[in-house]
Design a protein around this motif. Sequence first.
Motif, PDB file in Angstrom:
ATOM      1  N   THR A 180       0.957  -1.263   0.129  1.00  0.00           N
ATOM      2  CA  THR A 180      -0.138   0.192   0.106  1.00  0.00           C
ATOM      3  C   THR A 180       0.812   1.326   0.139  1.00  0.00           C
ATOM      4  N   ILE A 181       0.540   2.150  -0.878  1.00  0.00           N
ATOM      5  CA  ILE A 181       1.233   3.417  -1.270  1.00  0.00           C
ATOM      6  C   ILE A 181       0.377   4.579  -0.646  1.00  0.00           C
ATOM      7  N   LEU A 182       0.963   5.531  -0.116  1.00  0.00           N
ATOM      8  CA  LEU A 182       0.266   6.828   0.371  1.00  0.00           C
ATOM      9  C   LEU A 182       1.205   7.971  -0.082  1.00  0.00           C
ATOM     10  N   ALA A 183       0.318   8.708  -1.028  1.00  0.00           N
ATOM     11  CA  ALA A 183       0.995   9.965  -1.420  1.00  0.00           C
ATOM     12  C   ALA A 183       0.374  11.074  -1.044  1.00  0.00           C
ATOM     13  N   LEU A 184       1.091  12.101  -0.285  1.00  0.00           N
ATOM     14  CA  LEU A 184       0.670  12.995   0.306  1.00  0.00           C
ATOM     15  C   LEU A 184       1.058  14.364  -0.263  1.00  0.00           C
ATOM     16  N   GLY A 185       0.229  15.400  -0.476  1.00  0.00           N
ATOM     17  CA  GLY A 185       0.189  16.647  -1.150  1.00  0.00           C
ATOM     18  C   GLY A 185      -0.469  17.714  -0.508  1.00  0.00           C
ATOM     19  N   ARG A 215      -1.710  -1.189  -4.048  1.00  0.00           N
ATOM     20  CA  ARG A 215      -2.812  -0.187  -3.934  1.00  0.00           C
ATOM     21  C   ARG A 215      -1.920   1.450  -3.723  1.00  0.00           C
ATOM     22  N   VAL A 216      -2.750   2.539  -4.388  1.00  0.00           N
ATOM     23  CA  VAL A 216      -2.155   3.625  -4.519  1.00  0.00           C
ATOM     24  C   VAL A 216      -3.390   4.590  -3.904  1.00  0.00           C
ATOM     25  N   VAL A 217      -2.950   5.188  -2.701  1.00  0.00           N
ATOM     26  CA  VAL A 217      -3.673   6.250  -2.254  1.00  0.00           C
ATOM     27  C   VAL A 217      -3.270   7.676  -2.242  1.00  0.00           C
ATOM     28  N   ILE A 218      -3.936   8.567  -2.829  1.00  0.00           N
ATOM     29  CA  ILE A 218      -3.280   9.896  -2.731  1.00  0.00           C
ATOM     30  C   ILE A 218      -4.233  10.748  -1.771  1.00  0.00           C
TER      31      ILE A 218
END
Length: 228
Positions: free
Chosen positions: A4-9, A32-35
Amino acid sequence: MPKTILALGAHYDDCPFGIPGILLQAVRAHHRVVILSLIGDYRNWPPVRGREPALRDKTVQMAAERGMEMRFLDHASMGFEATLEIKREVARVVAEVRPDTAYLLWPRDRHPDHEVVSEICHAALFQPARLTGDDNARSPSQVFWYDNGPGHTIDFTPDTYVDVSAEWPGVVDWLGGLMAFVRNQPLDPAKDAAVETKTVLARYRGLACGVRHAEALRSVRPLARSLD
């Protein structure tokens, strides 16, 4: 194994500009990619005035079409600080998503939103249990800073490069499509300033590590790597 990948901006376009190739590559590897973008209220941003909900919808739609989940919090640009409550708000997302790897903005930046969001996300990623009161909440095993281009990021020195050459057509389509929506015009990658800037940056990063296009990261924690 799928991760699981979490990208934050801060804004809708920070991750699609900063690490689009990395995220597209993660989807291709069945992760799984969550932004998460902390700014979800665009009523004070003139380019989309009157189209604010449509911008959120378009961003969510384009992420979904690429196999990713896009989320927004409800803050407005320049309308928040790195308070305990906002750190808890992001930490609750970290606790729920349980990422193996996370990406956050580099803390030195010309845009105040980026600097504040980097501070918030740093706390949320490294202390989710303390912030949420959930002892089962855990930090990702890997956390990386990413840069957001020469117009924003200050004094960023990478220690990790990712070859995104295979993903490059998808990067142009994703980033260019978002920018075209903001301008309310058809996509023309040859005339898109964001696509041009991203292409120059990716070629520069690629030249640094011997590939066509690359995205650069810096590990928040020191990493030990095998040389074989």
